[in-house]
Design an enzyme around this catalytic site. Structure first.
Site, PDB file in Angstrom:
ATOM      1  N   LYS A   1       0.776  -1.091   0.174  1.00 56.87           N
ATOM      2  CA  LYS A   1      -0.036  -0.126   0.084  1.00 56.87           C
ATOM      3  C   LYS A   1       0.696   1.351   0.029  1.00 56.87           C
ATOM      4  CE  LYS A   1      -3.577   2.522   2.709  1.00 56.87           C
ATOM      5  NZ  LYS A   1      -4.616   2.402   3.533  1.00 56.87           N
TER       6      LYS A   1
ATOM      7  N   LYS B   1      -2.298  -1.347  -3.883  1.00 57.54           N
ATOM      8  CA  LYS B   1      -3.116  -0.238  -3.916  1.00 57.54           C
ATOM      9  C   LYS B   1      -2.127   0.814  -3.985  1.00 57.54           C
ATOM     10  CE  LYS B   1      -6.072   1.817  -0.565  1.00 57.54           C
ATOM     11  NZ  LYS B   1      -6.297   2.104   0.822  1.00 57.54           N
TER      12      LYS B   1
HETATM   13  C1  PBG Z   1      -7.638   3.523   5.682  1.00 65.03           C
HETATM   14  C2  PBG Z   1      -7.868   3.174   4.264  1.00 65.03           C
HETATM   15  C3  PBG Z   1      -7.520   4.320   3.189  1.00 65.03           C
HETATM   16  C4  PBG Z   1      -8.078   3.690   2.084  1.00 65.03           C
HETATM   17  C5  PBG Z   1      -8.735   2.415   2.537  1.00 65.03           C
HETATM   18  N1  PBG Z   1      -8.324   2.300   3.732  1.00 65.03           N
HETATM   19  C6  PBG Z   1      -7.436   5.548   3.291  1.00 65.03           C
HETATM   20  C7  PBG Z   1      -5.712   5.749   3.772  1.00 65.03           C
HETATM   21  O1  PBG Z   1      -4.959   5.148   3.914  1.00 65.03           O
HETATM   22  O2  PBG Z   1      -5.398   7.097   3.849  1.00 65.03           O
HETATM   23  C8  PBG Z   1      -8.233   4.427   0.582  1.00 65.03           C
HETATM   24  C9  PBG Z   1      -9.152   3.797  -0.272  1.00 65.03           C
HETATM   25  C10 PBG Z   1      -9.518   4.776  -1.332  1.00 65.03           C
HETATM   26  O3  PBG Z   1      -8.864   5.636  -1.608  1.00 65.03           O
HETATM   27  O4  PBG Z   1     -10.446   4.372  -1.914  1.00 65.03           O
HETATM   28  N2  PBG Z   1      -6.534   3.119   6.200  1.00 65.03           N
END
Ligand code: PBG
Length: 327
Positions: free
Chosen positions: A195, A253
């Site tokens: 991520k 992601k």
């Molecule tokens: C929370 C989380 C996020 C997303 C999924 N879980 C945001 C972040 O990490 O700041 C992003 C998903 C999206 O942008 O569609 N930890």
């Protein structure tokens, strides 16, 4: 004389469909759902046109509709009221918290729906961070013990798959250990393993009102825990470590800007790989289509095909309903 002509296999739709290497089906998708307190609420998210936050009563209707369309997996996120936020995830652990009630609500109306839950502190954090903030940094191990309890609480409420999205070191091990110890052997873990610290999450943070706040000693971004977009090798290392610690499914992601990583991870692992096509990717196409600059359906399909072609076994996508209507 040309012995080889590639256009022969492109002559008509039938032959093209015969030689097509990648296809899209409803079973490819995980549908992200935003849940909010209240009754009769279906609120459009301003930076995500035609995507909504639902109160539990309307969530029931939405889930039944998804199931009828052949969409069998949902990933739940909750918007937590500001007065319930703190720096240690108190609300995240409450058996009667919104997430826990959302899981039960979905299982009540649609027992076979696969319920996946986001595990991270940011929606519950006064500071908008995925971990506990102290001494000028995000506390890794203290956060992990809360995440493990949070995962257990989701499993107890009936979640099928726990999806930690926080990027703390060792959280998969801590979550898996507690789930095993408490007898939740079949509760799976889908780890957000690669991520990235991406600016494509902006609209999502609008949806949950969970953006990091200004703090004196801590950057307003998530670069001390999410990955550097410049890195490739690190994605494979991180993913393999999560698998060793007990991740059943791993994730890359965001999606489109990271398809090289998707291919690399897919080639390196022996577990299913999920891709999260994130909120910013959805918002970009919606905006371009609103202006009449891109053909919404065609570009949506092309992007999803590209993600699958790169190696994704499943896709978390805000386009899920729109694409299934097209199939
Ligand atoms: C929370 C989380 C996020 C997303 C999924 N879980 C945001 C972040 O990490 O700041 C992003 C998903 C999206 O942008 O569609 N930890």
């Amino acid at each position: 004389m040309r012995l080889r002509r590639n256009r022969r296999l492109r002559t008509n739709p039938a032959i093209r469909s015969l030689v097509r290497e990648t296809s899209i089906a409803p079973t490819d998708f995980i549908v992200p759902l935003f849940v909010t307190e209240g009754k009769g609420i279906k609120q459009e998210i301003s930076s995500m046109p035609n995507y909504y936050r639902y109160s539990l009563d309307l969530l029931q209707k939405e889930v039944k509709e998804l199931w009828a369309m052949g969409l069998k997996s949902v990933l739940i996120f909750v918007k937590v009221s500001d007065h319930l936020k703190d720096n240690k995830g108190t609300e995240a652990l409450r058996a009667e918290g919104l997430m826990q009630r959302a899981i039960k609500t979905i299982k009540d109306v649609c027992p076979d729906m696969l319920v996946m839950t986001d595990v991270a502190l940011d929606p519950y954090s006064t500071y908008g961070h995925d971990g506990i903030v102290a001494h000028g940094s995000i506390q890794n191990d203290a956060t992990n013990s809360v995440l493990a309890k949070m995962a257990l609480s989701h499993a107890q409420a009936g979640a099928d798959v726990i999806a930690p999205s926080d990027m703390m070191d060792g959280r998969i091990f801590d979550i898996r250990s507690l789930l095993e110890q408490e007898g939740y052997h079949n509760t799976a873990i889908m780890s957000y393993s690669a991520k990235y610290a991406s600016a494509f999450y902006g609209p999502f943070r609008d949806a949950l009102q969970s953006a990091p706040v200004d703090l004196k000693n801590i950057p307003k971004d998530k670069q001390t825990y999410q990955m550097d977009p410049a890195n490739r090798q690190e994605a494979v290392k991180q993913t393999l470590m999560d698998i060793e610690q007990g991740a059943d499914i791993v994730m890359v992601k965001p999606g489109l800007s990271y398809l090289d990583i998707v291919r690399e991870v897919t080639d390196a692992v022996d577990v299913p790989v999920a891709v999260y096509q994130v909120s910013g990717e959805y918002a970009m196409l919606k905006a371009a289509a609103e202006k009449g600059w891109l053909d919404y359906n065609a570009v949506m399909m092309e992007q999803l095909l590209s993600i699958k072609r790169a190696g994704a076994n499943m896709i978390a996508s805000y386009f899920a309903k729109d694409v299934v209507r097209l199939l």
